[in-house]
Design a protein around this motif. Structure first.
Motif, mmCIF file in Angstrom:
data_model
loop_
_atom_site.group_PDB
_atom_site.id
_atom_site.type_symbol
_atom_site.label_atom_id
_atom_site.label_comp_id
_atom_site.label_asym_id
_atom_site.label_seq_id
_atom_site.Cartn_x
_atom_site.Cartn_y
_atom_site.Cartn_z
ATOM 1 N N TYR A 144 7.366 5.895 -5.935
ATOM 2 C CA TYR A 144 8.518 6.298 -6.735
ATOM 3 C C TYR A 144 9.806 5.635 -6.259
ATOM 4 C CZ TYR A 144 5.425 9.918 -8.575
ATOM 5 O OH TYR A 144 4.384 10.583 -9.178
ATOM 6 N N PHE A 145 9.825 5.160 -5.035
ATOM 7 C CA PHE A 145 11.020 4.496 -4.530
ATOM 8 C C PHE A 145 11.148 3.070 -5.052
ATOM 9 C CE2 PHE A 145 10.650 7.237 -0.445
ATOM 10 C CZ PHE A 145 11.162 8.323 -1.135
ATOM 11 N N ALA A 146 10.032 2.465 -5.438
ATOM 12 C CA ALA A 146 10.042 1.060 -5.855
ATOM 13 C C ALA A 146 10.682 0.902 -7.227
ATOM 14 C CB ALA A 146 8.618 0.512 -5.895
ATOM 15 N N SER A 204 16.283 11.376 -3.818
ATOM 16 C CA SER A 204 14.967 11.894 -3.460
ATOM 17 C C SER A 204 14.690 11.778 -1.969
ATOM 18 C CB SER A 204 13.874 11.150 -4.243
ATOM 19 O OG SER A 204 13.855 9.777 -3.904
ATOM 20 N N TYR A 205 15.362 10.862 -1.271
ATOM 21 C CA TYR A 205 15.175 10.752 0.180
ATOM 22 C C TYR A 205 15.634 12.023 0.881
ATOM 23 C CZ TYR A 205 14.188 5.725 -0.080
ATOM 24 O OH TYR A 205 13.618 4.506 -0.341
ATOM 25 N N ARG A 259 0.825 -1.206 0.000
ATOM 26 C CA ARG A 259 0.000 0.000 0.000
ATOM 27 C C ARG A 259 0.862 1.260 0.000
ATOM 28 N NH1 ARG A 259 -4.670 -0.245 4.409
ATOM 29 N NH2 ARG A 259 -5.135 1.695 3.307
ATOM 30 N N THR A 260 2.094 1.132 0.468
ATOM 31 C CA THR A 260 2.996 2.282 0.498
ATOM 32 C C THR A 260 3.894 2.333 -0.723
ATOM 33 O OG1 THR A 260 3.002 2.316 2.915
ATOM 34 C CG2 THR A 260 4.834 3.414 1.795
ATOM 35 N N TYR A 261 4.455 1.179 -1.098
ATOM 36 C CA TYR A 261 5.441 1.152 -2.183
ATOM 37 C C TYR A 261 4.900 0.595 -3.494
ATOM 38 C CZ TYR A 261 8.669 2.033 1.648
ATOM 39 O OH TYR A 261 9.299 2.579 2.729
#
Length: 273
Positions: free
Chosen positions: A155-157, A164-165, A145-147
């Motif tokens: 966008y991190f996946a 970006s972090y 649900r988050t990634y």
């Protein structure tokens, strides 16, 4: 007549002597139980002897074993989960209770190129969701649900989005190239303010500001590096393979607008705070 009476008196059986009785007792003993049987009989109470005569049933022993294993499992679950549950129902079980963690240990770390890593962005339901930070890949499938697609950090996946972090520009900075990020922590040059320092003083001040800015970048990135490394929800997968000479083979990225807007002007000496 006297002779006849004497004969009769001789035929009267004579009393056996004590020696004769002893010899008879030795030569003709009465049957007795064996020594082991006698000892065992004396040792066991009557109730126990009756129970042993009944047919043996393993049901009681099996029940005892099952009960012991159940209680031991509850106790172990309680200890491992730090009091969270007795029945292994942990929301975030430790890595050594996860099958994927053991698979990674047995097969060793994976080495994926950025193109290969992009295939694990959650769009393919048959594949796990991977993300990377500072070159290290983690499995974040436990939090789709988050990634996953539509998630707040989708966008991190499928990428190493280390930049970006720190910058907060999730869509624009899906890259591990950290060059130039320190600029977001540097003051904006303003001639009206900078004239309060001599040229030498301003040069020394800018050098100090640059070192502090680089440290802030490192601290910001390292916070998330430690977060994933110590997480009980996400498991280590492997490392990202980079082309030889990277990142020098690519141009330095421009600081994104969100990070650029966070910059402030220098404080005039005596007006800090």
């Amino acid at each position: 007549m006297a002779d006849s009476d004497a004969t009769v008196r001789r035929r009267k059986p004579e009393k056996s002597s004590p020696k004769t009785k002893k010899a008879s007792a030795v030569t003709e003993p009465e049957p007795v139980d064996s020594e082991d049987e006698i000892v065992e009989t004396k040792r066991l109470p009557p109730k126990k002897r009756i129970e042993e005569e009944d047919a043996y049933s393993p049901v009681v022993d099996v029940f005892r074993v099952i009960t012991f294993l159940f209680l031991a499992s509850c106790a172990l679950s309680y200890l491992i989960s730090s009091g969270e549950t007795f029945f292994w129902g942990m929301k975030n079980p430790p890595n050594y209770l996860k099958a994927e963690w053991w698979k990674t240990k047995l097969r060793g770390p994976l080495y994926l190129t950025p193109e290969q890593l992009a295939q694990y962005d959650g769009t393919d339901p048959t594949k796990p969701i991977y993300l990377a930070i500072n070159g290290t890949i983690y499995d974040v499938s436990s939090n789709p649900r988050t990634y996953g697609p539509g998630g707040s950090y989708q966008y991190f996946a499928g990428a190493d989005a280390s930049r970006s972090y720190v910058t907060g520009c999730f869509a624009e900075d899906r890259t591990p190239d950290m060059r130039g990020v320190e600029e977001m922590f540097l003051p904006v040059d303003d001639p009206a303010i900078d004239r309060h320092w001599s040229k030498e003083e301003l040069t020394a001040l800018k050098a100090k500001e640059l070192e502090e800015a680089k440290q802030k970048v490192w601290d910001g990135l390292n916070h998330w590096v430690r977060f994933f490394a110590s997480s009980q929800k996400y498991t280590f997968v492997g490392y990202v393979k980079r082309p030889e000479g990277w990142p020098g083979t690519e141009p330095v990225r421009r600081l994104c607008d969100v990070a650029q807007q966070q910059r402030s002007k220098r404080k005039i000496p005596g007006q800090e705070g």
